[in-house]
Design a protein around this motif. Structure first.
Motif, PDB file in Angstrom:
ATOM      1  N   ASP A   1     -26.964  20.895 -18.035  1.00  0.00           N
ATOM      2  CA  ASP A   1     -27.195  19.447 -17.909  1.00  0.00           C
ATOM      3  C   ASP A   1     -26.303  18.801 -16.785  1.00  0.00           C
ATOM      4  O   ASP A   1     -25.007  18.678 -16.777  1.00  0.00           O
ATOM      5  CB  ASP A   1     -26.707  18.800 -19.218  1.00  0.00           C
ATOM      6  CG  ASP A   1     -26.801  17.221 -19.336  1.00  0.00           C
ATOM      7  OD1 ASP A   1     -27.823  16.794 -19.571  1.00  0.00           O
ATOM      8  OD2 ASP A   1     -25.877  16.493 -19.076  1.00  0.00           O
TER       9      ASP A   1
ATOM     10  N   ALA B   1     -25.571  15.666 -15.654  1.00  0.00           N
ATOM     11  CA  ALA B   1     -24.517  14.732 -15.903  1.00  0.00           C
ATOM     12  C   ALA B   1     -23.082  15.266 -16.524  1.00  0.00           C
ATOM     13  O   ALA B   1     -21.996  15.153 -15.970  1.00  0.00           O
ATOM     14  CB  ALA B   1     -24.772  13.744 -16.945  1.00  0.00           C
ATOM     15  N   ARG B   2     -23.203  16.304 -17.346  1.00  0.00           N
ATOM     16  CA  ARG B   2     -22.211  17.151 -17.665  1.00  0.00           C
ATOM     17  C   ARG B   2     -21.607  17.880 -16.944  1.00  0.00           C
ATOM     18  O   ARG B   2     -20.316  18.071 -16.656  1.00  0.00           O
ATOM     19  CB  ARG B   2     -22.357  17.733 -18.898  1.00  0.00           C
ATOM     20  CG  ARG B   2     -22.805  16.906 -20.295  1.00  0.00           C
ATOM     21  CD  ARG B   2     -23.103  17.708 -21.574  1.00  0.00           C
ATOM     22  NE  ARG B   2     -23.435  16.988 -22.803  1.00  0.00           N
ATOM     23  CZ  ARG B   2     -23.501  17.394 -23.983  1.00  0.00           C
ATOM     24  NH1 ARG B   2     -23.739  18.686 -24.128  1.00  0.00           N
ATOM     25  NH2 ARG B   2     -23.855  16.740 -24.790  1.00  0.00           N
TER      26      ARG B   2
ATOM     27  N   SER C   1     -19.509  15.617 -13.919  1.00  0.00           N
ATOM     28  CA  SER C   1     -18.437  15.167 -14.469  1.00  0.00           C
ATOM     29  C   SER C   1     -17.592  16.375 -14.499  1.00  0.00           C
ATOM     30  O   SER C   1     -16.191  16.072 -14.288  1.00  0.00           O
ATOM     31  CB  SER C   1     -18.687  14.688 -15.934  1.00  0.00           C
ATOM     32  OG  SER C   1     -19.678  13.432 -15.822  1.00  0.00           O
TER      33      SER C   1
ATOM     34  N   ASP D   1     -31.509   8.935 -15.397  1.00  0.00           N
ATOM     35  CA  ASP D   1     -30.477   9.211 -16.632  1.00  0.00           C
ATOM     36  C   ASP D   1     -29.078   9.907 -16.010  1.00  0.00           C
ATOM     37  O   ASP D   1     -28.034   9.568 -16.534  1.00  0.00           O
ATOM     38  CB  ASP D   1     -31.065  10.096 -17.785  1.00  0.00           C
ATOM     39  CG  ASP D   1     -32.239   9.599 -18.355  1.00  0.00           C
ATOM     40  OD1 ASP D   1     -32.301   8.400 -18.429  1.00  0.00           O
ATOM     41  OD2 ASP D   1     -32.895  10.304 -18.995  1.00  0.00           O
ATOM     42  N   THR D   2     -29.394  10.869 -15.035  1.00  0.00           N
ATOM     43  CA  THR D   2     -27.867  11.456 -14.599  1.00  0.00           C
ATOM     44  C   THR D   2     -26.893  10.381 -13.975  1.00  0.00           C
ATOM     45  O   THR D   2     -26.100  10.136 -14.091  1.00  0.00           O
ATOM     46  CB  THR D   2     -28.498  12.524 -13.387  1.00  0.00           C
ATOM     47  OG1 THR D   2     -29.128  13.402 -14.443  1.00  0.00           O
ATOM     48  CG2 THR D   2     -27.138  13.177 -13.091  1.00  0.00           C
TER      49      THR D   2
ATOM     50  N   GLN E   1     -27.089   7.268 -14.586  1.00  0.00           N
ATOM     51  CA  GLN E   1     -26.573   6.224 -15.306  1.00  0.00           C
ATOM     52  C   GLN E   1     -25.379   6.858 -15.939  1.00  0.00           C
ATOM     53  O   GLN E   1     -24.474   5.990 -16.083  1.00  0.00           O
ATOM     54  CB  GLN E   1     -27.840   5.979 -16.412  1.00  0.00           C
ATOM     55  CG  GLN E   1     -27.380   4.910 -17.532  1.00  0.00           C
ATOM     56  CD  GLN E   1     -28.422   4.586 -18.313  1.00  0.00           C
ATOM     57  OE1 GLN E   1     -29.082   3.924 -17.675  1.00  0.00           O
ATOM     58  NE2 GLN E   1     -28.283   4.916 -19.520  1.00  0.00           N
ATOM     59  N   GLU E   2     -25.287   8.033 -16.483  1.00  0.00           N
ATOM     60  CA  GLU E   2     -24.364   8.764 -17.158  1.00  0.00           C
ATOM     61  C   GLU E   2     -23.056   9.103 -16.349  1.00  0.00           C
ATOM     62  O   GLU E   2     -22.120   8.781 -16.574  1.00  0.00           O
ATOM     63  CB  GLU E   2     -24.617  10.104 -17.613  1.00  0.00           C
ATOM     64  CG  GLU E   2     -25.509  10.051 -18.997  1.00  0.00           C
ATOM     65  CD  GLU E   2     -25.032   9.144 -20.135  1.00  0.00           C
ATOM     66  OE1 GLU E   2     -23.849   9.531 -20.494  1.00  0.00           O
ATOM     67  OE2 GLU E   2     -25.720   8.392 -20.616  1.00  0.00           O
TER      68      GLU E   2
ATOM     69  N   ARG F   1     -21.339   5.469 -15.944  1.00  0.00           N
ATOM     70  CA  ARG F   1     -20.744   5.133 -16.991  1.00  0.00           C
ATOM     71  C   ARG F   1     -19.351   5.985 -17.092  1.00  0.00           C
ATOM     72  O   ARG F   1     -18.368   5.515 -17.676  1.00  0.00           O
ATOM     73  CB  ARG F   1     -21.637   5.358 -18.204  1.00  0.00           C
ATOM     74  CG  ARG F   1     -22.620   4.054 -18.286  1.00  0.00           C
ATOM     75  CD  ARG F   1     -23.785   4.714 -19.319  1.00  0.00           C
ATOM     76  NE  ARG F   1     -23.240   4.714 -20.700  1.00  0.00           N
ATOM     77  CZ  ARG F   1     -23.350   3.664 -21.601  1.00  0.00           C
ATOM     78  NH1 ARG F   1     -23.997   2.637 -21.340  1.00  0.00           N
ATOM     79  NH2 ARG F   1     -22.750   3.761 -22.857  1.00  0.00           N
ATOM     80  N   ASN F   2     -19.339   7.233 -17.113  1.00  0.00           N
ATOM     81  CA  ASN F   2     -18.388   8.026 -17.571  1.00  0.00           C
ATOM     82  C   ASN F   2     -17.416   8.805 -16.597  1.00  0.00           C
ATOM     83  O   ASN F   2     -16.371   9.249 -16.969  1.00  0.00           O
ATOM     84  CB  ASN F   2     -19.033   9.075 -18.549  1.00  0.00           C
ATOM     85  CG  ASN F   2     -19.760   8.281 -19.602  1.00  0.00           C
ATOM     86  OD1 ASN F   2     -19.096   7.635 -20.188  1.00  0.00           O
ATOM     87  ND2 ASN F   2     -20.830   8.843 -20.033  1.00  0.00           N
TER      88      ASN F   2
END
Length: 276
Positions: free
Chosen positions: A217, A219-220, A223, A251-252, A254-255, A258-259
């Motif tokens: 994934d 985004a994960r 991070s 989506d990526t 955005q995440e 945010r994080n």
């Protein structure tokens, strides 16, 4: 590169240390700043004559401080919704960058009220830098450009992020660039060649370069790698391969906004690079 930067300011929030560190952008070509404190139309106390006068006084004080350092500085106090007004000012000023601060991780990035950061990034076609501040004392986490992590999927829409990351990595000082190719399935056949080309270009600019290829994934993975590499700045494109409008936020991205714990630079695919 970032000749004219629009800076989102809100003096009841985490903006004094951000303003105090603007000189760091000088090495990336900064010559001009527009400081913008949006008076929220849905906050009656911000529309009082007393509040307006105090906001203007503080803006003028910072304007004078930055002008003493040799920058051209403008100040704006529009009334409205923060994301909309910041985009209007940045487009009208033909700015190269929008800069704002974020205290801490996760939803602290959604400053003012609600999802202003995400709405701003969705609306603009200008690169947006979210500089992370330490929640303990509101100071920048680390040297912003010391270790840059470029996250790319190799798509056409990632080219703007790639170009900006290469230029940042070639700046003064000892800078490290980690190139991260991340995909949810097996990487395209030409991905390795693309990464090698980016690495060669960065090394030619004097950067210390590392290359990583990961699946999972996006985004994960981004991070996690940002934590493992202790990246000071993550550079990502606004969208990947999805066939949506450029002004939409993937989506990526955005995440990550945010994080991720690092500062984040979001670059639209069509963003021009203004070289020094």
């Amino acid at each position: 590169m970032f000749e004219h930067t629009v800076v989102a300011v809100h003096f009841s929030s985490s903006y004094k240390p951000l303003l105090d560190s603007l000189s760091e952008l000088r090495e990336m070509g900064a010559k001009e700043f527009t400081l913008v404190d949006v008076l929220r139309v849905d906050e009656p106390k911000e529309l009082s004559d007393e509040h307006k006068a105090e906001a203007r006084r503080r803006l003028k004080q910072k304007q004078e401080d930055l002008e003493k350092e040799g920058f051209r500085v403008h100040i704006e106090s529009p009334v409205g919704h923060p994301a909309q007004e910041l985009v209007k000012v940045a487009m009208g000023a033909k700015a190269n960058l929008i800069l704002l601060a974020s205290r801490g991780e996760g939803l602290w990035r959604e400053f003012f009220h609600g999802s202003t950061v995400l709405e701003l990034v969705r609306r603009t076609s200008i690169p947006t830098l979210i500089e992370r501040l330490d929640p303990k004392d509101d100071t920048p986490i680390s040297d912003l450009f010391s270790h840059i992590l470029l996250a790319t999927d190799g798509s056409k829409r990632a080219e703007g992020a790639e170009t900006h990351a290469l230029e940042l990595a070639g700046g003064p000082g000892n800078r490290k660039l980690t190139l991260l190719q991340v995909s949810e399935e097996e990487a395209p056949a030409d991905a390795a060649d693309r990464l090698r080309s980016l690495a060669d270009q960065a090394r030619a600019k004097g950067a210390d370069v590392a290359v990583r290829t990961e699946e999972g994934d996006p985004a994960r993975v981004i991070s996690r790698v940002a934590r493992e590499e202790h990246a000071s700045l993550v550079v990502i494109g606004k969208r990947g391969n999805a066939p949506h409008k450029e002004l939409m936020l993937g989506d990526t991205a955005q995440e990550i906004c945010r994080n991720v714990a690092s500062s984040v630079l979001v670059v639209p695919g069509n963003a021009p690079l203004w070289t020094r």
